[in-house]
Design a protein around this motif. Structure first.
Motif: not given
Length: 731
Positions: A204-233
Motif C-alpha cells: 500500500s505504500v510501495k510507490e513511496r519507498l526508496y528502491n535502489p535496485l529497480r533498473q540498476l545498470t552497471f558495468g564497464g568497457q576495456l579498451s586501449g590504443k593499438g589493441f585489437v581483438f584476436v580471439d574468444k577463449v
C-alpha cells in the motif's frame, strides 16, 4: 601537579613531526592463486591483483553493483600477458602505498595498475626499458549465461537461506568490437525489493519507498590504443567456467596503456552507455594520475601510526583498503569489502566451490553491528570523507523505515533493524517466511534479531562525532537522528499502552521491553546497550525531555549488567560493556572506572565470550579501561598477520574474508591504546606498552591533531595543533 607542569614545559620545547610516508609493501615471488592477491583501488573501485603462471590477473569490483537478488557482483576478471614474459628470477610485486598503485616488475619490464580517485576508471600500463613486447589483455566473465544458484550460493544474495527454488544469477551482456569490449548487467523492474515489500505487507505504500535496485545498470568497457581483438577463449579458473575476449597490441611495443571505464545508473542500457561515454571523454591520463597520487599522499598525511611492528604495518595496510572506497555512493561492506576472491580458497570445503561473486551474509544487506566497526576508526584517523557513504546509506533508507512504523503501529520514528537491506526494510529471510497467524507484522520472526533496533544509533552518533571532530556540516542528517530517537520514545510507549493503561513506569520512565542486548540478551527489560545509546545520542542533540524519560543502566554486585532482566542468551556479544565502547560512559578519566573494570575482569559471560576473532571488541574495551597488559595481549592476536598472503586479509571469522570488521575493530583498539579524549583532556598512551616504540598522528575534537612519539620508554616528541590545546595533554 609539579610533575605535570614540568612535563608540559618539556612538550613546548619538542619539535614538530615530519610528514609521514608509508613504506611500500612488496612480494618477491608470484602467487599460486587469487587468495594470494594484493589489494589496489581508489574512489570506489577495488582490484585483487596477483601474478600466476606469468600472467598478471586482477578481479575488478565497484561498490553498489547489486543485481536483482541484491548480490554484490564483481565486474569481471582481467588477464594481462606479456611476450616475452617477466623474468621470474627478478620478480617484484609492490604496493606503492604513498601513491596508491600496484607495480609488477622484473626491473626491465613492468605492469602498473591504479584507479582514478575522482571518476570510475582503472588504468593499466605495461612498459619495457630494453626490448619491445607484445601485450595481451583478456576480459574474462563467468556470467555469460544465467546461473541457477545452489543452496549455499544463495547466501551471497539477500534471500540467503530462504531463496525461492531455481533462483538465478542473471547473465551479463557482453559486446565486443575490434577495439573494445563492453560488459553490463541490467536489473529489470522486478527485483528482490518487490518480493520483500510484498512479504512484509507494504504494497500500500510501495510507490513511496526508496528502491535502489529497480533498473540498476552497471558495468564497464576495456579498451586501449593499438589493441585489437584476436580471439574468444574459454577456460576454468578455480571452480568457475569462463569465456574470455582477448585483445593484443598490433605490434611489439615499448609501452602500452589500457583503461577500464565504469558506469552505474538507474535506467536503461542506453542511459548507461551515455554515462560511460561521458566518463570516457573526461579521461586525461597524466593529469588524472597526478591527481590520484596527490590524493593518496594527502590521505597518508592526515594521520598515521608508524613503528617496526607488523601489527602497526597491518593497521596501515587495512586503512589503505578502507581508503579505496572513499568516494562511493555505497559504504564498504564488512564481509569482504571490494576485495573478496574465489570462495574455495577461503574455505576449501566442497560447498564453497562457487563463483567469485560469493561472499557470506549477502551483498546488499547490511549487518549494522558489523558495519559500524569499519567506520568508528575514521574519526581518529581524520578520514571524514570516508564516513559519508555510510552516513548517506542511512540517510537514504530511513524514510522507508518511517513508513514501517506508520503502517504497522500508527506512530512516527524510523524503525531500522539490525540486518537492514539497502532499501531500509528487514532482510527477507530474517523477517521470517514461516510466521504465525496474527504475529506483529512489524516484527522479525528471528531468534537473533527480534527487537534489535538500536544499532542505527551508532551511525547517528558517528555523524554527531564527525561534526564535533571536524565541524562537518551534518544538518541533513539531523532529521534522521531525531527520527531514530523518536521511534524508541513512541514505540515503547505504544507497547506499554498495549499491555495496560500506563505508557510510563511509576517513576515516569520508559519501559524498554521487550528489548535486546545485541543479538545476545533477548527478551531484555531495559537493555543496557539500548539505554546507553539513547542517553548518549539524546545528550548530543540536546533532547532533555527525552532524557528525563530514560531509565538508568543497571549496576548489580559492582558490575554493569546486560539489562535489568533478560529471558535468554542467544549469541556471544558482551553488550554490558557497550557503555565503555561505543558509548564512552565509563573508562580512563571517567567516573566509576572500577565498575567497568570489574565487569570486564569478573563478569562470567564477559570472560566466556572473550576473543580477538572477527568483530569481537575485547581489545577496544581493554584499551578504553587502561588495561595495558590485556590490551597488548589482544592486539598481538587481533592485528597479527591473517591466514592469507596479504597480511590484512583476515578471516573468515564469523563472516567472510577479508574480514573488514576484524580489521576495523583492530584499528579502533590500537587508536585507543595510543590516545583517548575525555572531557577535553587528551590522554597520551593510556594503554600502550612502554617498551613498544611508536609514532602516531591522530585526530581529536575541535579540529585538533595530536602527534607523538614514544621511544625507549619515553615520550620524545609531541606536537598538538592548535597549540593552545597543548595544556589539555595528560601523560
Amino acid at each position: 601537579m609539579m610533575k605535570r607542569i614540568l612535563f608540559l614545559c618539556f612538550l613546548v620545547l619538542l619539535v614538530s613531526a615530519v610528514g609521514a610516508q608509508p613504506q611500500d609493501y612488496e612480494w618477491t615471488s608470484p602467487s599460486k592463486n587469487s587468495s594470494e592477491s594484493m589489494p589496489c583501488g581508489g574512489g570506489d573501485v577495488g582490484m585483487n591483483v596477483w601474478v600466476e603462471n606469468g600472467d598478471v590477473l586482477f578481479y575488478l569490483s565497484r561498490s553498489g553493483c547489486f543485481d536483482e537478488n541484491n548480490t554484490l557482483l564483481k565486474l569481471g576478471r582481467f588477464r594481462i600477458s606479456l611476450s616475452p614474459g617477466l623474468d621470474m628470477q627478478s620478480f617484484r610485486q609492490i604496493l606503492h602505498l604513498n601513491e596508491g598503485y600496484v607495480e609488477v616488475t622484473d626491473g626491465k619490464t613492468s605492469v602498473q595498475l591504479w584507479a582514478d580517485v575522482n571518476k570510475p576508471v582503472v588504468h593499466v600500463t605495461a612498459s619495457s626499458r630494453q626490448q619491445k613486447v607484445v601485450v595481451g589483455a583478456t576480459y574474462e566473465s563467468w556470467r555469460t549465461r544465467d546461473i541457477t544458484m545452489t543452496k549455499r550460493e544463495c547466501f551471497q544474495s539477500s534471500y540467503k537461506f530462504a531463496a525461492p527454488k531455481g533462483l538465478q544469477t542473471r547473465h551479463d551482456s557482453i559486446m565486443a568490437t575490434d577495439n573494445a569490449v563492453s560488459f553490463v548487467h541490467h536489473n529489470d523492474d522486478v527485483t528482490i525489493f518487490d518480493a520483500t515489500v510484498s512479504q512484509q505487507g507494504m504494497d500500500s505504500v510501495k510507490e513511496r519507498l526508496y528502491n535502489p535496485l529497480r533498473q540498476l545498470t552497471f558495468g564497464g568497457q576495456l579498451s586501449g590504443k593499438g589493441f585489437v581483438f584476436v580471439d574468444k577463449v574459454s577456460g576454468r579458473y578455480a571452480s568457475s567456467d569462463y569465456e574470455g575476449w582477448l585483445y593484443v597490441t598490433e605490434h611489439p611495443v615499448k609501452s602500452a596503456h589500457l583503461q577500464i571505464v565504469l558506469a552505474t545508473v538507474q535506467g536503461s542500457i542506453g542511459d548507461w552507455q551515455t554515462a560511460l561515454q561521458q566518463t570516457a571523454q573526461q579521461v586525461r591520463v597524466q593529469a588524472d594520475r597526478r591527481a590520484a597520487q596527490r590524493w593518496w599522499q594527502q590521505f597518508w598525511q592526515r594521520s598515521y601510526v608508524e613503528g617496526d611492528s607488523p601489527l602497526v604495518r597491518n593497521y596501515t595496510l587495512f586503512r589503505y583498503m578502507l581508503g579505496c572506497n572513499s568516494r562511493g555512493q555505497w559504504p564498504t561492506k564488512f564481509n569482504g569489502g571490494l576485495f573478496t576472491f574465489d570462495p574455495e580458497y577461503v574455505n576449501p570445503t566442497a560447498e564453497y566451490k562457487l563463483s567469485p561473486d560469493y561472499r557470506n551474509w549477502g551483498g546488499g544487506v547490511h549487518t549494522a553491528q558489523n558495519q559500524r566497526l569499519l567506520y568508528w576508526p575514521l574519526l581518529k584517523s581524520g578520514d571524514f570523507d570516508l564516513l559519508r557513504p555510510q552516513l548517506d546509506f542511512y540517510l537514504n533508507i530511513y524514510k522507508n523505515a518511517e513508513e514501517r512504523s506508520r503502517l504497522y503501529w500508527g506512530h512516527e520514528g524510523a524503525c531500522l533493524t539490525e540486518q537492514i537491506e539497502n532499501y531500509g526494510l528487514p532482510c527477507y529471510p530474517e523477517y521470517g517466511t514461516k510466521r504465525p497467524k496474527g504475529f506483529d507484522p512489524g516484527m522479525e520472526r528471528n531468534a537473533w534479531l527480534e527487537y534489535e533496533w538500536d544499532t542505527c544509533l551508532e551511525f547517528c552518533m558517528l555523524a554527531l562525532e564527525a561534526h564535533r571532530y571536524s565541524g562537518m556540516d551534518i544538518e541533513r542528517y539531523l532529521p534522521m537522528i531525531r527520527s531514530c530517537l523518536r521511534f524508541f520514545d513512541e514505540h515503547y510507549q505504544y507497547l506499554a499502552n498495549q499491555r495496560g493503561a500506563k505508557r510510563l513506569d511509576g517513576n515516569g520512565k520508559l519501559v524498554l521491553y521487550p528489548g535486546s542486548g545485541g543479538e545476545t540478551f533477548k527478551g531484555a527489560y531495559n537493555s543496557t546497550s539500548t539505554i546507553a545509546a539513547l542517553r548518549t545520542v539524546a545528550t548530543a542533540v540536546g533532547d532533555t525531555a527525552f532524557l528525563r524519560r530514560l531509565p538508568d543502566i543497571t549496576v548489580r554486585n559492582g558490575m554493569l549488567q546486560p539489562a535489568l532482566y533478560y529471558e535468554r542468551v542467544q549469541n556471544v556479544e558482551t553488550t554490558q560493556l557497550y557503555p565503555v565502547f561505543p558509548w564512552r560512559m565509563y573508562g580512563v578519566g571517567r567516573p566509576d572506572l572500577d565498575v567497568a573494570r570489574n565487569t570486564y575482569q569478573n563478569d562470567s559471560l564477559a570472560i566466556k565470550f572473550r576473543s580477538h576473532i572477527g568483530w569481537k571488541q575485547d581489545l577496544i574495551w581493554a584499551a578504553c579501561l587502561g588495561l595495558t597488559d590485556e590490551a597488548r595481549r589482544l592486539l598481538e592476536l587481533k592485528m597479527a598477520d591473517g591466514p592469507h598472503r596479504f597480511p590484512a586479509f583476515w578471516g573468515p571469522g564469523y563472516d567472510w574474508t577479508p574480514d573488514h570488521n576484524w580489521g576495523g575493530s583492530g584499528m579502533i583498539g590500537m587508536q585507543e591504546m595510543l590516545m583517548q579524549e575525555v572531557d577535553g583532556k587528551l590522554y597520551l598512551f593510556p594503554a600502550w606498552p612502554r617498551e613498544w616504540d611508536v609514532r602516531f598522528r591522530l585526530h581529536a575534537s575541535a579540529n585538533t591533531v595530536v602527534e607523538a612519539e614514544l621511544k625507549g620508554g619515553k615520550v620524545v616528541r609531541v606536537k598538538v595543533t592548535p597549540s593552545e590545546r597543548l595544556s589539555d595533554l595528560v601523560y
